[in-house]
Design a protein around this motif. Structure first.
Motif, mmCIF file in Angstrom:
data_model
loop_
_atom_site.group_PDB
_atom_site.id
_atom_site.type_symbol
_atom_site.label_atom_id
_atom_site.label_comp_id
_atom_site.label_asym_id
_atom_site.label_seq_id
_atom_site.Cartn_x
_atom_site.Cartn_y
_atom_site.Cartn_z
ATOM 1 N N UNK A 197 -83.131 16.304 9.293
ATOM 2 C CA UNK A 197 -83.862 15.917 10.504
ATOM 3 C C UNK A 197 -84.749 14.712 10.229
ATOM 4 N N UNK A 198 -85.427 14.720 9.073
ATOM 5 C CA UNK A 198 -86.333 13.627 8.722
ATOM 6 C C UNK A 198 -85.562 12.330 8.522
ATOM 7 N N UNK A 199 -84.455 12.410 7.804
ATOM 8 C CA UNK A 199 -83.678 11.200 7.516
ATOM 9 C C UNK A 199 -82.950 10.682 8.754
ATOM 10 N N UNK A 200 -82.709 11.546 9.729
ATOM 11 C CA UNK A 200 -82.004 11.102 10.936
ATOM 12 C C UNK A 200 -82.814 10.087 11.731
ATOM 13 N N UNK A 201 -84.129 10.045 11.476
ATOM 14 C CA UNK A 201 -84.970 9.086 12.192
ATOM 15 C C UNK A 201 -84.966 7.711 11.551
ATOM 16 N N UNK A 202 -84.424 7.618 10.334
ATOM 17 C CA UNK A 202 -84.441 6.325 9.643
ATOM 18 C C UNK A 202 -83.075 5.909 9.101
ATOM 19 N N UNK A 220 -97.023 31.529 2.375
ATOM 20 C CA UNK A 220 -97.720 31.449 3.655
ATOM 21 C C UNK A 220 -97.622 30.036 4.223
ATOM 22 N N UNK A 221 -97.870 29.036 3.392
ATOM 23 C CA UNK A 221 -97.800 27.668 3.884
ATOM 24 C C UNK A 221 -96.360 27.215 4.117
ATOM 25 N N UNK A 222 -95.420 27.739 3.313
ATOM 26 C CA UNK A 222 -94.012 27.431 3.581
ATOM 27 C C UNK A 222 -93.621 27.980 4.949
ATOM 28 N N UNK A 223 -94.064 29.211 5.261
ATOM 29 C CA UNK A 223 -93.772 29.788 6.570
ATOM 30 C C UNK A 223 -94.345 28.925 7.693
ATOM 31 N N UNK A 224 -95.604 28.532 7.541
ATOM 32 C CA UNK A 224 -96.235 27.693 8.566
ATOM 33 C C UNK A 224 -95.477 26.380 8.721
ATOM 34 N N UNK A 225 -95.106 25.787 7.587
ATOM 35 C CA UNK A 225 -94.410 24.502 7.605
ATOM 36 C C UNK A 225 -93.034 24.614 8.243
ATOM 37 N N UNK A 226 -92.277 25.619 7.811
ATOM 38 C CA UNK A 226 -90.912 25.771 8.300
ATOM 39 C C UNK A 226 -90.903 26.132 9.787
ATOM 40 N N UNK A 227 -91.878 26.924 10.204
ATOM 41 C CA UNK A 227 -91.944 27.337 11.608
ATOM 42 C C UNK A 227 -92.446 26.203 12.498
ATOM 43 N N UNK A 228 -93.460 25.467 12.009
ATOM 44 C CA UNK A 228 -94.098 24.451 12.854
ATOM 45 C C UNK A 228 -93.474 23.066 12.715
ATOM 46 N N UNK A 241 -90.295 21.637 12.873
ATOM 47 C CA UNK A 241 -89.434 21.120 13.947
ATOM 48 C C UNK A 241 -90.179 20.942 15.272
ATOM 49 N N UNK A 242 -91.112 21.871 15.546
ATOM 50 C CA UNK A 242 -91.901 21.763 16.781
ATOM 51 C C UNK A 242 -92.745 20.495 16.757
ATOM 52 N N UNK A 243 -93.355 20.222 15.580
ATOM 53 C CA UNK A 243 -94.173 19.020 15.446
ATOM 54 C C UNK A 243 -93.358 17.752 15.597
ATOM 55 N N UNK A 244 -92.191 17.701 14.954
ATOM 56 C CA UNK A 244 -91.340 16.512 15.061
ATOM 57 C C UNK A 244 -90.885 16.267 16.497
ATOM 58 N N UNK A 245 -90.583 17.357 17.211
ATOM 59 C CA UNK A 245 -90.101 17.218 18.593
ATOM 60 C C UNK A 245 -91.198 16.753 19.539
ATOM 61 N N UNK A 246 -92.425 17.199 19.293
ATOM 62 C CA UNK A 246 -93.507 16.946 20.258
ATOM 63 C C UNK A 246 -94.351 15.713 19.959
#
Length: 453
Positions: free
Chosen positions: A240-245, A357-365, A367-372
């Motif tokens: 997803x990250x590389x698709x932007x560049x 805990x932070x991996x969960x937050x990162x993985x969950x949030x 895609x939402x952050x990138x989309x918004x």
């Protein structure tokens, strides 16, 4: 949620195992984790519903919670010489991250196969590693420090003798034995001032004479901050990250190369960890990664030309390489070193909990952050790298070149009489003093700490 359930289970497990990890030992915890990993893999590979898939991922999350909490402690406590701990944990980091590109390339090989087996085979493939890891541990002893902490002195002597390849009566074995027993005695004395309310301050208020609370919280925050720095975000969502560049036709290939590059970045640590020390590598690595992620963010924000996009790709490659060297395997080593022996299983739990805990937050949030908000989400990652610099600079002393017992001196109050630098106590006296406190009493004390956490 299916993806993130794995990390959430690992986070919860990491704290849960603090209640029983001291009883079954480092070895037993690793074996348990591998058994559950096989069960979780079978459940996922045989899934015909979302519910079964999530249950399978919860099982594998439980497994990795056990394994990640126990393996660093096992490696650190079985190092015969002081200089063994660094390379052993660095090698562990290399193998750990090597699993990422292996998993990616296996997935890449099956992605164009339009059949159920295209995802069932890669998932069941996990069992091979679990069988090797758990089967190997079955034939190995636990650590000498765990045996001594459990008052199993003969077994501790035998393992220590094997580690040094020397007779139990040799000076080297007896010296290490005395140091370990003395550290246990000092920690038991220091724990008298330990109260669960001190955990609520996150280590800022610590009245224990060996800073037990602060050391356990450092274990939690170091891995929490490490994931805040963006490694799992990039690892999980590299495509997803590389698709932007990058061009769509190159995204899958670049993602595989990027994850391989991440694994290669872990290799230099094996050769440098004892030479440069833990603190220096963590500190300067955080500085370098801050520069790279900031440059990447600026280039993504500018966007447009092909040259700018490829420069952004180069920055993300450099970021992961430096991160692999400075923070991937080293944090687990550092946390296993600063955790007190009597509470090292709790330190392992705190370390793994902060990680997952932070991996969960990162993985969950993520895609939402990138989309918004798009590239603005990377400002969150930059802030994590800045926090890492400040945290290491202010709170993390150097542990290299010291035995695990000598690390206690880095945190101890100078007025604490429980630690006498001249070691004017012999092994028999230490053993007698430790024996005065029964296993039941010590387990009750440890259980109270686990509950407060």
């Amino acid at each position: 949620m299916i993806v993130a359930s794995y990390d959430l289970a690992a986070c919860v497990t990491s704290i849960g195992i603090a209640f029983f990890a001291f009883n079954i030992g480092r070895r037993g915890t690793v074996i348990l984790g591998n058994i559950v990993a096989v069960i979780g893999s079978v459940l996922q590979a045989s899934s015909y519903s979302v519910a079964q898939m999530i249950v399978g991922r919860l099982c594998t999350g439980f497994a990795i919670g056990c394994i990640s909490a126990a393996v660093p402690s096992y490696l650190s406590e079985t190092g015969g010489e002081i200089a063994d701990r660094g390379p052993a944990n660095a090698l562990n980091g290399i193998f750990l991250i090597s699993g990422v590109p292996i998993a990616y390339w296996i997935d890449y090989g099956f992605v164009h196969w339009n059949a159920q087996a295209s995802w069932r085979i890669p998932i069941i493939f996990q069992c091979i590693f679990a069988f090797v890891s758990g089967g190997t541990m079955y034939f190995l002893p636990d650590t000498p420090r765990w045996y001594y902490a459990r008052n199993r002195y003969e077994e501790g002597d035998a393992v220590l003798s094997r580690l040094y390849d020397a007779d139990v009566s040799s000076e080297k074995v007896q010296s290490t034995r005395t140091e370990i027993l003395f550290a246990i005695e000092a920690e038991l004395e220091a724990s008298a001032s330990l109260h669960w309310k001190q955990f609520l301050t996150m280590g800022f208020v610590d009245k224990t004479r060996m800073k037990i609370v602060r050391r356990l919280w450092i274990c939690f925050w170091l891995t929490m901050i490490r994931e805040w720095m963006g490694s799992s975000l990039i690892g999980y969502y590299s495509a997803i990250i590389l698709s932007s560049v990058a061009k769509p036709s190159l995204v899958s290939l670049l993602s595989g190369v990027l994850n391989t590059f991440f694994a290669l970045g872990c290799v230099p640590l094996y050769f440098t960890v004892e030479k440069f020390g833990r603190r220096s590598i963590l500190l300067y690595g955080a500085c370098a990664s801050t520069c790279f992620v900031t440059a990447f963010t600026v280039l993504v924000a500018i966007g447009g030309s092909s040259a700018v996009n490829w420069a952004a790709v180069a920055m993300i490659f450099c970021l992961l390489f430096v991160f692999g060297w400075a923070w991937q395997g080293l944090v687990w080593l550092y946390c296993s070193e600063i955790a007190p022996l009597e509470y090292r299983h709790i330190g392992g739990s705190f370390t793994a909990c902060g990680e997952w805990l932070m991996v969960f937050i990162t993985v969950f949030a993520g895609p939402i952050g990138f989309d918004n908000i798009g590239w603005y989400f990377w400002l969150w990652v930059i802030s994590g790298n800045v926090v890492a610099i400040v945290f290491v600079a202010l709170l993390c002393p150097e542990t290299g070149g010291k035995t695990l017992e000598q690390v206690d001196y880095l945190f101890v109050d100078k007025a604490f009489a429980g630690l006498r630098k001249n070691f004017d106590i012999d092994a028999e006296d230490a053993e007698a003093n430790i024996g005065e406190k029964s296993n039941e009493e010590r387990e009750e004390n440890i259980a109270n700490i686990s509950k407060s956490a």
